[in-house]
Design a protein around this motif. Structure first.
Motif, PDB file in Angstrom:
ATOM      1  N   PHE A   1     -20.804  11.660 -18.465  1.00  0.00           N
ATOM      2  CA  PHE A   1     -20.514  10.395 -17.791  1.00  0.00           C
ATOM      3  C   PHE A   1     -20.854   9.207 -18.696  1.00  0.00           C
ATOM      4  N   PRO A   2     -19.965   8.223 -18.782  1.00  0.00           N
ATOM      5  CA  PRO A   2     -20.334   6.976 -19.477  1.00  0.00           C
ATOM      6  C   PRO A   2     -21.309   6.190 -18.611  1.00  0.00           C
ATOM      7  N   PRO A   3     -22.057   5.262 -19.201  1.00  0.00           N
ATOM      8  CA  PRO A   3     -23.053   4.511 -18.427  1.00  0.00           C
ATOM      9  C   PRO A   3     -22.480   3.805 -17.206  1.00  0.00           C
ATOM     10  N   TRP A   4     -21.265   3.252 -17.322  1.00  0.00           N
ATOM     11  CA  TRP A   4     -20.719   2.512 -16.187  1.00  0.00           C
ATOM     12  C   TRP A   4     -20.450   3.424 -15.001  1.00  0.00           C
ATOM     13  N   LEU A   5     -20.059   4.698 -15.248  1.00  0.00           N
ATOM     14  CA  LEU A   5     -19.794   5.623 -14.152  1.00  0.00           C
ATOM     15  C   LEU A   5     -21.094   6.033 -13.464  1.00  0.00           C
TER      16      LEU A   5
ATOM     17  N   GLY B   1     -23.383  -3.597 -17.166  1.00  0.00           N
ATOM     18  CA  GLY B   1     -23.680  -3.470 -18.584  1.00  0.00           C
ATOM     19  C   GLY B   1     -22.790  -2.445 -19.266  1.00  0.00           C
ATOM     20  N   GLY B   2     -22.545  -1.322 -18.601  1.00  0.00           N
ATOM     21  CA  GLY B   2     -21.669  -0.304 -19.174  1.00  0.00           C
ATOM     22  C   GLY B   2     -20.248  -0.791 -19.337  1.00  0.00           C
ATOM     23  N   VAL B   3     -19.754  -1.528 -18.355  1.00  0.00           N
ATOM     24  CA  VAL B   3     -18.392  -2.072 -18.442  1.00  0.00           C
ATOM     25  C   VAL B   3     -18.292  -3.079 -19.584  1.00  0.00           C
ATOM     26  N   LEU B   4     -19.293  -3.959 -19.699  1.00  0.00           N
ATOM     27  CA  LEU B   4     -19.259  -4.986 -20.741  1.00  0.00           C
ATOM     28  C   LEU B   4     -19.323  -4.385 -22.137  1.00  0.00           C
TER      29      LEU B   4
END
Length: 240
Positions: free
Chosen positions: A209-213, A32-35
């Motif tokens: 940190f971003p969600p994807w990390l 979800g973070g990447v998208l």
């Protein structure tokens, strides 16, 4: 069929379900973070996956409301670690158990505050629970690193009865334990990075940190935990 049977057996236990929910939650957060960040056309799907991840995390929080007694019994049985060989391992293990024991009530109060059951500042209690978790992870890392160093010294020492005078099965068991402790260190390091991220801003990399990390680190930790559980189950099954 064997894989489905193993999955079904794992889901029958609380720990097995928790590992699955944790892994799915972090995977959803990773994807979800990447998208949402890299694929604007898929941002709606990413937002839904992040929402699902949040709900899975909340599910685990509610299930942990019933973990206090099990943790208390384990802490009481372990006591001061009289069966451990070294004083360092005993000390860090006892302190780790204490941190784990304190983690649960702090998280329960934070959850109750968010649910409007208690009229207290939930942020303070979430910080306390995260700090206890982080301390437990640090102590676990220290314990595992000490165990790795100790076991490797025993295996390599030319003066000690290792490894030449030990049965092959004993040597393999020690080598397997070294590998397990190394995986534990890696898993705890990934979790510790996330624990610091969830502390109040201003503490190291908290909040950066971003969600994807966060999802990536949690996924790595979860998969390592699943792998260790599977390997431990295979070892138990192979034991006559």
């Amino acid at each position: 069929m064997a894989a489905l049977s193993g999955l079904s057996s794992a889901l029958e236990s609380y720990r097995g379900r928790d590992r699955l929910i944790r892994t799915l939650g972090y995977c959803c957060q990773l994807v979800g973070g990447v998208l949402t960040e890299q694929c604007p056309a898929r941002s709606e799907v990413g937002t839904r996956l992040l929402a699902l991840s949040s709900q899975l995390s909340h599910c685990r929080t509610v299930l942990r409301l019933f973990d206090d007694l099990a943790m208390f019994i384990y802490t009481k049985q372990y006591g001061l670690g009289a069966e451990e060989e070294g004083i360092f391992v005993r000390c860090v293990s006892v302190l780790g158990n204490l941190a784990d024991q304190l983690y649960y009530p702090c998280e329960h109060v934070a959850w109750a505050a968010d649910a409007k059951i208690l009229h207290v500042d939930s942020a303070r209690w979430w910080t306390l629970s995260t700090a206890c978790w982080g301390l437990s992870l640090l102590l676990g890392i220290a314990r595992s690193l000490w165990m790795v160093l100790t076991l490797r010294q025993r295996l390599r020492s030319p003066t000690a009865p290792f490894p030449s005078q030990l049965p092959a099965s004993k040597r393999r068991a020690m080598q397997a334990q070294v590998q397990s402790e190394v995986l534990t260190v890696l898993s705890n390091l990934a979790d510790l990075a996330n624990a610091v991220h969830w502390l109040p801003p201003g503490v190291l990399w908290a909040g950066r940190f971003p969600p994807w990390l966060v999802g990536l680190l949690g996924t790595v930790s979860s998969l390592l935990s699943v792998y260790q559980a599977v390997r431990a189950g295979q070892a138990d099954a192979a034991t006559p």
